[in-house]
Design a protein around this motif. Structure first.
Motif, PDB file in Angstrom:
ATOM      1  N   PRO A 211       0.977  -1.175  -0.037  1.00 62.24           N
ATOM      2  CA  PRO A 211       0.110   0.041  -0.071  1.00 62.24           C
ATOM      3  C   PRO A 211       0.893   1.258   0.082  1.00 62.24           C
ATOM      4  CG  PRO A 211      -0.999  -1.717   1.435  1.00 62.24           C
ATOM      5  CD  PRO A 211       0.313  -2.324   0.961  1.00 62.24           C
ATOM      6  N   ASP A 212       1.988   1.166   0.741  1.00 64.87           N
ATOM      7  CA  ASP A 212       2.775   2.401   0.640  1.00 64.87           C
ATOM      8  C   ASP A 212       3.529   2.898  -0.856  1.00 64.87           C
ATOM      9  OD1 ASP A 212       2.374   2.459   3.387  1.00 64.87           O
ATOM     10  OD2 ASP A 212       4.245   1.951   4.185  1.00 64.87           O
ATOM     11  N   ALA A 213       3.551   1.819  -1.603  1.00 66.20           N
ATOM     12  CA  ALA A 213       4.182   1.913  -2.655  1.00 66.20           C
ATOM     13  C   ALA A 213       3.268   2.368  -3.639  1.00 66.20           C
ATOM     14  CB  ALA A 213       4.879   0.551  -3.147  1.00 66.20           C
ATOM     15  N   LEU A 214       2.027   2.011  -3.545  1.00 69.09           N
ATOM     16  CA  LEU A 214       0.881   2.351  -4.119  1.00 69.09           C
ATOM     17  C   LEU A 214       0.623   3.830  -4.039  1.00 69.09           C
ATOM     18  CD1 LEU A 214      -1.361   1.855  -6.363  1.00 69.09           C
ATOM     19  CD2 LEU A 214      -2.789   0.929  -4.571  1.00 69.09           C
ATOM     20  N   PRO A 232      14.738   5.465  -9.421  1.00 67.21           N
ATOM     21  CA  PRO A 232      14.477   5.630  -8.071  1.00 67.21           C
ATOM     22  C   PRO A 232      14.128   7.174  -7.382  1.00 67.21           C
ATOM     23  CG  PRO A 232      16.232   4.335  -8.355  1.00 67.21           C
ATOM     24  CD  PRO A 232      16.120   4.881  -9.823  1.00 67.21           C
ATOM     25  N   LEU A 233      14.764   8.177  -8.116  1.00 68.09           N
ATOM     26  CA  LEU A 233      14.627   9.493  -7.333  1.00 68.09           C
ATOM     27  C   LEU A 233      13.425  10.134  -8.403  1.00 68.09           C
ATOM     28  CD1 LEU A 233      18.573  10.467  -7.173  1.00 68.09           C
ATOM     29  CD2 LEU A 233      16.823   9.301  -5.455  1.00 68.09           C
ATOM     30  N   GLY A 234      12.806   9.493  -9.172  1.00 68.31           N
ATOM     31  CA  GLY A 234      11.736  10.411  -9.940  1.00 68.31           C
ATOM     32  C   GLY A 234      11.791  10.285 -11.325  1.00 68.31           C
ATOM     33  N   PRO A 235      10.890  11.178 -12.045  1.00 71.74           N
ATOM     34  CA  PRO A 235      10.933  11.236 -13.511  1.00 71.74           C
ATOM     35  C   PRO A 235      12.284  11.777 -14.018  1.00 71.74           C
ATOM     36  CG  PRO A 235       9.509  13.004 -12.742  1.00 71.74           C
ATOM     37  CD  PRO A 235      10.185  11.966 -11.364  1.00 71.74           C
ATOM     38  N   SER A 236      12.587  11.341 -15.300  1.00 72.98           N
ATOM     39  CA  SER A 236      13.630  11.908 -15.971  1.00 72.98           C
ATOM     40  C   SER A 236      13.373  11.974 -17.480  1.00 72.98           C
ATOM     41  CB  SER A 236      15.052  11.368 -15.574  1.00 72.98           C
ATOM     42  OG  SER A 236      14.984   9.975 -16.165  1.00 72.98           O
ATOM     43  N   ALA A 237      14.022  12.406 -18.402  1.00 71.85           N
ATOM     44  CA  ALA A 237      14.127  12.289 -19.883  1.00 71.85           C
ATOM     45  C   ALA A 237      14.183  10.873 -19.969  1.00 71.85           C
ATOM     46  CB  ALA A 237      14.805  13.304 -20.463  1.00 71.85           C
ATOM     47  N   GLY A 238      13.706  10.554 -21.279  1.00 76.02           N
ATOM     48  CA  GLY A 238      14.245   9.052 -21.793  1.00 76.02           C
ATOM     49  C   GLY A 238      14.848   9.108 -22.916  1.00 76.02           C
ATOM     50  N   PHE A 239      14.777   8.006 -23.946  1.00 71.72           N
ATOM     51  CA  PHE A 239      15.575   8.150 -25.058  1.00 71.72           C
ATOM     52  C   PHE A 239      14.841   7.010 -25.922  1.00 71.72           C
ATOM     53  CE2 PHE A 239      17.105   4.573 -22.227  1.00 71.72           C
ATOM     54  CZ  PHE A 239      17.174   3.470 -23.061  1.00 71.72           C
ATOM     55  N   VAL A 265       7.509   1.450 -11.245  1.00 68.35           N
ATOM     56  CA  VAL A 265       7.453   0.614 -10.181  1.00 68.35           C
ATOM     57  C   VAL A 265       8.748   0.476  -9.265  1.00 68.35           C
ATOM     58  CG1 VAL A 265       7.504  -1.886  -9.845  1.00 68.35           C
ATOM     59  CG2 VAL A 265       5.922  -1.208 -11.439  1.00 68.35           C
ATOM     60  N   GLN A 266      10.061   0.890  -9.848  1.00 67.92           N
ATOM     61  CA  GLN A 266      11.068   1.073  -9.166  1.00 67.92           C
ATOM     62  C   GLN A 266      11.005   2.450  -8.058  1.00 67.92           C
ATOM     63  OE1 GLN A 266      14.576   2.355 -11.067  1.00 67.92           O
ATOM     64  NE2 GLN A 266      15.622   0.542 -10.381  1.00 67.92           N
ATOM     65  N   TYR A 267      10.350   3.164  -8.526  1.00 69.29           N
ATOM     66  CA  TYR A 267      10.333   4.483  -7.975  1.00 69.29           C
ATOM     67  C   TYR A 267       9.412   4.402  -6.746  1.00 69.29           C
ATOM     68  CZ  TYR A 267       8.288   8.982  -6.790  1.00 69.29           C
ATOM     69  OH  TYR A 267       7.970  10.115  -6.166  1.00 69.29           O
ATOM     70  N   ALA A 268       8.383   3.729  -6.929  1.00 71.67           N
ATOM     71  CA  ALA A 268       7.332   3.301  -5.999  1.00 71.67           C
ATOM     72  C   ALA A 268       7.806   2.558  -4.837  1.00 71.67           C
ATOM     73  CB  ALA A 268       6.104   2.669  -6.677  1.00 71.67           C
ATOM     74  N   TRP A 270      11.113   1.967  -4.089  1.00 75.89           N
ATOM     75  CA  TRP A 270      12.523   2.826  -3.575  1.00 75.89           C
ATOM     76  C   TRP A 270      12.158   3.218  -2.163  1.00 75.89           C
ATOM     77  CZ3 TRP A 270      16.647   0.831  -6.406  1.00 75.89           C
ATOM     78  CH2 TRP A 270      17.768   1.155  -5.912  1.00 75.89           C
ATOM     79  N   PRO A 271      13.126   3.568  -1.256  1.00 72.72           N
ATOM     80  CA  PRO A 271      14.101   2.507  -0.667  1.00 72.72           C
ATOM     81  C   PRO A 271      13.654   1.171  -0.045  1.00 72.72           C
ATOM     82  CG  PRO A 271      14.193   4.225   0.633  1.00 72.72           C
ATOM     83  CD  PRO A 271      13.108   4.546  -0.081  1.00 72.72           C
TER      84      PRO A 271
END
Length: 354
Positions: A211-214, A232-239, A265-268, A270-271
């Motif tokens: 639930p915390d990750a959600l 893990p730290l949030g959104p960033s530009a892709g490629f 999912v990784q961001y949600a 982490w850590p």
């Protein structure tokens, strides 16, 4: 739909139904127990409950990224203010129901979407799904036309006055056409879209890792999809990699700050849980804790594959009530969607609990 041009002895008489009103916006504060989230395609708010599932379904069935739940809601507001009675939702030109279909147009787009045995412009499900199908088709025409301007405005003008009027003017008809009704129709709907965009309110009950990750992922609703972006730290530009990250043949990922499915999912998690970066690797890291589809809990991870664990291509977070929270694809945003239609159901591979 209001098609207001009727032939009378070779003279066109115009009937204009003015739709004027104010929408009270719903303001929601995020906290640890009730998190601000969007419900799909950039979010949805201020919409009657009976319309919401059909708006989301209509949006899910259209692959044109310009069509969003908020656009459909703003159009319904312009057409009928979500009214469904014959007295309140019949125009002087004969348009019927919450999406204001003329009989001839309804014959083309109307279907029995709600399964009650009748295709009716008065049924909310039938009307909204027909609205979505027609708008989706018009958006395709708009983008293929080569006409300048916002394809959403072109599609809305086509919905209001017919695509022939758009072709005649090679764009949204000017204010001199139909006493400005079509011009104002497109303008006002687009101006109202932000009023209907998220966040809505998703109650995430319980405590613990899932639930915390959600809850954490839900704070990123409406964030654009960016192939290869986020972490893990949030959104960033892709490629772009030669296959992924493109929209209409143009690489958009490199100029989009956002998440892809696995980085969200990784961001949600982490850590608390340090998951690897890709969907396949996340499955590998959690596959020793499988969960059946009947026993899903908020925060569980769901995977889709083209065949076997080595071909997993998508991951989402279970959001409860048969829905998932995910970053679906280029051109879309982090959103909540039904599990059954978030990705092809035949590709569903399984679920795990991190």
């Amino acid at each position: 739909m209001k098609v207001l041009i009727r032939a009378v002895a070779a003279v066109i008489a115009l009937f204009v139904l003015a739709v004027i009103g104010l929408l009270t916006m719903v303001l929601v504060d995020a906290d640890a127990e009730a998190t601000e989230v969007s419900d799909g395609g950039g979010g949805l708010r201020g919409v009657p409950e009976e319309f919401r599932p059909w708006i989301f379904k209509a949006d899910q069935e259209c692959k044109e990224p310009e069509l969003t739940p908020a656009l459909l809601a703003a159009q319904l507001w312009q057409e009928s203010k979500f009214k469904t009675s014959e007295k309140e939702a019949t125009s002087r030109a004969g348009a019927m129901g919450p999406a204001q279909f003329m009989p001839g147009t309804w014959a083309t787009w109307g279907r029995d979407a709600d399964g009650n045995g009748e295709a009716s412009p008065w049924d909310i499900g039938d009307a909204v799904m027909a609205q979505g199908r027609m708008m989706c088709s018009l958006l395709k025409q708009a983008k293929a036309s080569g006409f300048g301007g916002d394809p959403r405005a072109l599609a809305l003008a086509g919905y209001n006055a017919g695509w022939g009027a758009v072709e005649r003017y090679r764009g949204v008809p000017p204010e001199s056409f139909a006493r400005g009704e079509t011009y104002r129709y497109a303008r006002d709907i687009l101006a109202n879209v932000p009023r209907f965009q998220g966040p809505g309110l998703l109650e995430v009950s319980g405590s613990g890792t899932g639930p915390d990750a959600l809850r954490k992922a839900a704070t990123r609703m409406g964030t654009p999809y960016a192939w290869g972006g986020g972490g893990p730290l949030g959104p960033s530009a892709g490629f772009c990699d030669g296959r992924n990250g493109y929209l209409g043949g143009t690489c958009v990922a490199s100029s989009t700050v956002g998440f892809d499915c696995s980085s969200l999912v990784q961001y949600a998690y982490w850590p608390s849980v340090k998951l690897p970066r890709t969907a396949a690797a996340q499955y590998g890291a959690t596959s020793d804790r499988p969960v059946s589809r009947q026993d899903l809990k908020p925060g569980d991870l769901l995977f889709w594959s083209h065949g076997g664990s080595g071909a997993i291509y998508h991951v989402a977070i279970y959001a409860g009530d048969g829905n998932v929270l995910h970053a679906p694809r280029t051109g879309r945003h982090v959103e909540v969607a039904p599990l059954t239609s978030a990705m092809p159901d035949s590709d569903y591979y399984g679920a795990t609990r991190p």
